[in-house]
Design a protein around this motif. Structure first.
Motif, PDB file in Angstrom:
ATOM      1  N   VAL A  29      -2.511   4.214  -5.640  1.00  9.82           N
ATOM      2  CA  VAL A  29      -1.451   3.752  -4.738  1.00  9.82           C
ATOM      3  C   VAL A  29      -0.865   2.460  -5.300  1.00  9.82           C
ATOM      4  N   TYR A  30       0.459   2.367  -5.340  1.00 10.77           N
ATOM      5  CA  TYR A  30       1.139   1.204  -5.925  1.00 10.77           C
ATOM      6  C   TYR A  30       1.906   0.430  -4.854  1.00 10.77           C
ATOM      7  N   PRO A  31       2.037  -0.898  -5.028  1.00  6.45           N
ATOM      8  CA  PRO A  31       2.857  -1.666  -4.098  1.00  6.45           C
ATOM      9  C   PRO A  31       4.337  -1.293  -4.239  1.00  6.45           C
ATOM     10  N   VAL A  32       5.061  -1.322  -3.117  1.00  7.18           N
ATOM     11  CA  VAL A  32       6.502  -1.058  -3.138  1.00  7.18           C
ATOM     12  C   VAL A  32       7.195  -2.421  -3.153  1.00  7.18           C
ATOM     13  N   THR A  33       7.580  -2.849  -4.347  1.00  7.52           N
ATOM     14  CA  THR A  33       8.022  -4.230  -4.566  1.00  7.52           C
ATOM     15  C   THR A  33       9.534  -4.400  -4.482  1.00  7.52           C
ATOM     16  N   GLY A  34      10.276  -3.362  -4.822  1.00  6.78           N
ATOM     17  CA  GLY A  34      11.737  -3.456  -4.802  1.00  6.78           C
ATOM     18  C   GLY A  34      12.313  -2.639  -3.666  1.00  6.78           C
ATOM     19  N   LEU A  35      13.388  -3.147  -3.039  1.00 12.99           N
ATOM     20  CA  LEU A  35      14.033  -2.442  -1.925  1.00 12.99           C
ATOM     21  C   LEU A  35      15.494  -2.862  -1.863  1.00 12.99           C
ATOM     22  N   ALA A  36      16.402  -1.909  -1.784  1.00 16.33           N
ATOM     23  CA  ALA A  36      17.839  -2.231  -1.699  1.00 16.33           C
ATOM     24  C   ALA A  36      18.582  -1.097  -1.012  1.00 16.33           C
ATOM     25  N   GLU A  77       0.827  -1.198   0.000  1.00 16.62           N
ATOM     26  CA  GLU A  77       0.000   0.000   0.000  1.00 16.62           C
ATOM     27  C   GLU A  77       0.865   1.254   0.000  1.00 16.62           C
ATOM     28  N   GLY A  78       1.902   1.263  -0.856  1.00 16.59           N
ATOM     29  CA  GLY A  78       2.690   2.474  -1.079  1.00 16.59           C
ATOM     30  C   GLY A  78       3.281   3.110   0.156  1.00 16.59           C
ATOM     31  N   ARG A  79       3.810   2.277   1.060  1.00 19.84           N
ATOM     32  CA  ARG A  79       4.440   2.810   2.270  1.00 19.84           C
ATOM     33  C   ARG A  79       5.738   2.085   2.581  1.00 19.84           C
ATOM     34  N   VAL A  80       6.592   2.800   3.320  1.00 25.65           N
ATOM     35  CA  VAL A  80       7.884   2.277   3.761  1.00 25.65           C
ATOM     36  C   VAL A  80       8.030   2.578   5.247  1.00 25.65           C
ATOM     37  N   ALA A  81       8.549   1.609   6.017  1.00 21.68           N
ATOM     38  CA  ALA A  81       8.805   1.818   7.445  1.00 21.68           C
ATOM     39  C   ALA A  81      10.287   1.636   7.740  1.00 21.68           C
TER      40      ALA A  81
END
Length: 347
Positions: A251-258, A217-221
């Motif tokens: 709202v887009y999913p946040v699928t990539g993280l690095a 849901e387009g969020r980062v913690a």
């Protein structure tokens, strides 16, 4: 798209994961729903080597001190080695459902795999023969594994039900050395995600002090390991990967993280086909790259911090085709050279 992007040959199906070599920034592993694991040498990108397995592959990791061997897991419910020199694969361990995540731990000399069967399996390798233990250590979990990350001191597992379990690696090693198994091995911390929706990715900060999670849901913690109240007061979450499409807030999913291992900044990739770089200390976005042709499915920085592998897949969530300025779709991995653009700005 900026000329700094090296475009690897297109994939026929979705790209599930990318993994840079821990020392050689020219070597990249990728895995795909086409059932292949690919070894790319970025100095000669046109002809990657590939090895096929049974079932779509969901994750890939490098073996220790090797330029040609990796580990892969996926819908065949197995973790296997892939050896590009011998073109052979070997079974590491079996799960009862799809293997979502595969990681290597130097400290445990073991392959760690997380599955939709609600277990984490730790398979030690014999130091002299590299043969896998016939009896992996099975840690039962309350939910399916969605994302897993391993550092020198911690293992963080993001699951369904917004559960995050954390193991302290030295304590885990001690428990394994003492012969403990299964439920006798307790996680260091059991947490509930700060994000209200399903998590998609988790990564540990390069300084080992905390971790970041993303959601559909387009969020980062941004979270911290130390349970002390003054440290926990520093955690925060923010919105991203949102845009107005035909007058509707989408709202887009946040699928990539690095994480960038040199600068401590991190990149997120979303279903909107964009990649942003963030400074977690300043709580600011440093930049957003031009849109990629399809939703982002995976991100990874090289060990020297100078390259970012961006995987995109047209069948991934978010469907950029409806997004403003959408690209042509397709499945691919592009390598972005990112010198100073990932450095935090001077205070």
């Amino acid at each position: 798209m900026a000329n700094t992007d090296l475009q690897l040959p297109p994939f026929v199906d979705s790209v599930s994961s990318v993994a840079f070599h821990s020392r050689n920034p020219h070597l990249l592993l990728s895995s795909s729903w086409d059932r292949n694991v690919y070894l790319h040498d970025l100095r000669n990108p046109s002809g990657p080597r590939k090895l096929g397995l049974r079932g779509a592959i969901l994750d890939v990791a490098w073996a220790k001190d090797s330029d040609c061997i990796g580990y892969a897991g996926g819908l065949a419910n197995e973790v296997r080695t892939v050896n590009f020199d011998s073109s052979e694969t070997q079974l590491i361990c079996k799960h009862d459902d799809a293997v979502r995540c595969v990681e290597w731990s130097d400290e445990l000399n073991a392959v760690i795999s997380g599955s939709w069967d609600q277990t984490l399996r730790i398979t030690p390798l014999d130091p002299s023969t590299s043969q896998p233990s016939p009896t992996p250590i099975v840690l039962r979990l309350p939910h399916k594994v969605y994302s897993l990350v391993v550092s020198k001191s911690k293992i963080v597992c993001a699951m369904g039900g917004r559960a995050v379990w954390i193991w302290d690696v030295p304590a885990l090693k001690k428990a394994i050395d003492e012969g403990k198994k299964g439920d006798a091995i307790e996680p260091w911390q059991r947490r509930e995600s700060s994000l209200k929706f399903m998590m998609r990715a988790v990564r540990i900060m390069p300084n080992d002090k905390g971790y970041v999670t993303t959601s559909i849901e387009g969020r980062v913690a941004v979270e911290f390991f130390d349970p002390a109240a003054d440290v926990q007061a520093k955690k925060y979450a923010f919105k991203c990967h949102r845009q107005v499409v035909e007058g509707v807030d989408t709202v887009y999913p946040v699928t990539g993280l690095a994480f960038n291992p040199v600068h401590g900044t991190f990149a997120t990739g979303g279903g909107d086909g964009t990649v942003s770089v963030w400074d977690p200390s300043a709580k600011k976005r440093l930049r957003q790259f031009p849109r990629y042709p399809a939703p982002i499915s995976a991100l990874e920085f090289s060990a020297d911090g100078n390259s970012l592998a961006v995987a995109f897949s047209e069948a991934d969530e978010g469907g950029t085709t409806t997004a403003k300025g959408a690209g042509q779709g397709g499945n691919g991995v592009w390598i972005r050279t990112c010198g100073d653009e990932c450095k935090p700005k001077a205070k």
